[in-house]
Design an enzyme around this catalytic site. Sequence first.
Site, mmCIF file in Angstrom:
data_model
loop_
_atom_site.group_PDB
_atom_site.id
_atom_site.type_symbol
_atom_site.label_atom_id
_atom_site.label_comp_id
_atom_site.label_asym_id
_atom_site.label_seq_id
_atom_site.Cartn_x
_atom_site.Cartn_y
_atom_site.Cartn_z
ATOM 1 N N THR A 144 22.851 -18.105 -8.154
ATOM 2 C CA THR A 144 22.215 -16.858 -7.724
ATOM 3 C C THR A 144 23.243 -15.743 -7.578
ATOM 4 O O THR A 144 22.907 -14.574 -7.739
ATOM 5 C CB THR A 144 21.447 -17.043 -6.402
ATOM 6 O OG1 THR A 144 22.346 -17.349 -5.337
ATOM 7 C CG2 THR A 144 20.404 -18.136 -6.537
ATOM 8 N N GLN A 150 -14.572 2.486 -0.094
ATOM 9 C CA GLN A 150 -14.874 1.759 -1.325
ATOM 10 C C GLN A 150 -15.190 2.708 -2.477
ATOM 11 O O GLN A 150 -14.675 2.561 -3.594
ATOM 12 C CB GLN A 150 -16.065 0.813 -1.100
ATOM 13 C CG GLN A 150 -15.755 -0.406 -0.246
ATOM 14 C CD GLN A 150 -15.957 -0.167 1.242
ATOM 15 O OE1 GLN A 150 -15.865 0.973 1.723
ATOM 16 N NE2 GLN A 150 -16.213 -1.236 1.986
ATOM 17 N N HIS A 162 -7.651 3.684 11.872
ATOM 18 C CA HIS A 162 -8.659 4.303 12.713
ATOM 19 C C HIS A 162 -8.073 5.286 13.723
ATOM 20 O O HIS A 162 -6.991 5.075 14.284
ATOM 21 C CB HIS A 162 -9.444 3.224 13.466
ATOM 22 C CG HIS A 162 -10.104 2.228 12.565
ATOM 23 N ND1 HIS A 162 -11.056 2.588 11.649
ATOM 24 C CD2 HIS A 162 -9.931 0.884 12.434
ATOM 25 C CE1 HIS A 162 -11.467 1.515 10.991
ATOM 26 N NE2 HIS A 162 -10.791 0.466 11.445
ATOM 27 N N LYS A 218 17.739 -14.575 -6.999
ATOM 28 C CA LYS A 218 18.386 -13.730 -5.992
ATOM 29 C C LYS A 218 17.425 -12.649 -5.545
ATOM 30 O O LYS A 218 16.850 -11.933 -6.365
ATOM 31 C CB LYS A 218 19.655 -13.093 -6.573
ATOM 32 C CG LYS A 218 20.662 -12.671 -5.515
ATOM 33 C CD LYS A 218 21.318 -13.874 -4.874
ATOM 34 C CE LYS A 218 22.582 -13.476 -4.105
ATOM 35 N NZ LYS A 218 23.224 -14.661 -3.492
ATOM 36 N N ARG A 276 -15.713 12.040 9.956
ATOM 37 C CA ARG A 276 -14.678 11.281 10.661
ATOM 38 C C ARG A 276 -13.319 11.546 10.038
ATOM 39 O O ARG A 276 -13.205 12.096 8.933
ATOM 40 C CB ARG A 276 -14.975 9.776 10.604
ATOM 41 C CG ARG A 276 -14.930 9.209 9.187
ATOM 42 C CD ARG A 276 -15.093 7.701 9.169
ATOM 43 N NE ARG A 276 -15.039 7.181 7.797
ATOM 44 C CZ ARG A 276 -15.013 5.898 7.480
ATOM 45 N NH1 ARG A 276 -15.047 4.982 8.435
ATOM 46 N NH2 ARG A 276 -14.962 5.505 6.213
#
Length: 305
Positions: free
Chosen positions: A59, A233, A261, A12, A181
Amino acid sequence: MSSPITAARYGKDNVRVYKVHRDEKTGVQTVVEMTVCVLLEGEIDTSYTKADNSVVVATDSIKNTIYILAKQNPVTPPELFGSILGNHFVTKYPHIHAAHTSIVTHRWTRMTIDGKPHPHSFLRDGEETRNVQVDVVEKAQSIGIDIRSSLAKLTVLKSTNSQFWGFLRDEYTTLPETWDRILSTDVDATWQWQKFAGIEAVRAAVPRFDATWAAAREITLKTFAEDNSASVQNTMYKMAEQILERQPLLETVEYALPNKHYFEIDLSWHKGLKNTGKDAEVYAPQGGPNGLIKCTVGRKSKAKL
């Protein structure tokens, strides 16, 4: 020809559960809202190959079990409730040998009214969720429990202190290097616990679950805010290392961070208006495409539960 079943599970999904705890002494109420999915595995092949429904736990019964166990047990931390659900199905039904439970806990934050926490009113202050995946598996008359905890949809942004330069350039590259940025992402962080040897081992670890979730969230936010990021990263790696250091019972920490962005808009065409580089103030938020950066960080040695 009778083809074999190579894998099968059912259950379920999207079971919505809300539970309220009422403190009769103080009048303070605490609420938890979850979306639960339970999938079962075991000796159920004949329900597919022979139309034999005698092996099927309906279920609807799974849904009702979720509600009943939520009434009879604590639903926090979700790692414990997921383990209680899975343990129930593999011990209740001899032919069910694995139960896979995912729980999404939705965010409700207590309101502050006139400078005081309100006893029973809450607000949804973001799409962030706290998630768990609990896999309870019975093998050779023993039960092992694997737990993955996570936070998701934690949207963050900082307007400076993010760089990206020195990357590989070739005939396909148009992206300029930048030393300043905007950095924004929707944090999806997951930590894998070492395998638990049954439900009692999970109960013994209960204080660690909330503490580790809080630490992972705090480390993520603090590192994001304070790191002069050389790349997504490198920043996510710093986050994962700190979480592993904080909680020795984790095997791995995994991050998936989309790079959302924000592009400068050249307005020089309008009367020489400067809006690029150091003069940039107005940006165009982008939908897609976007970068997507993932990593999984493990440890050299493991602690024992």
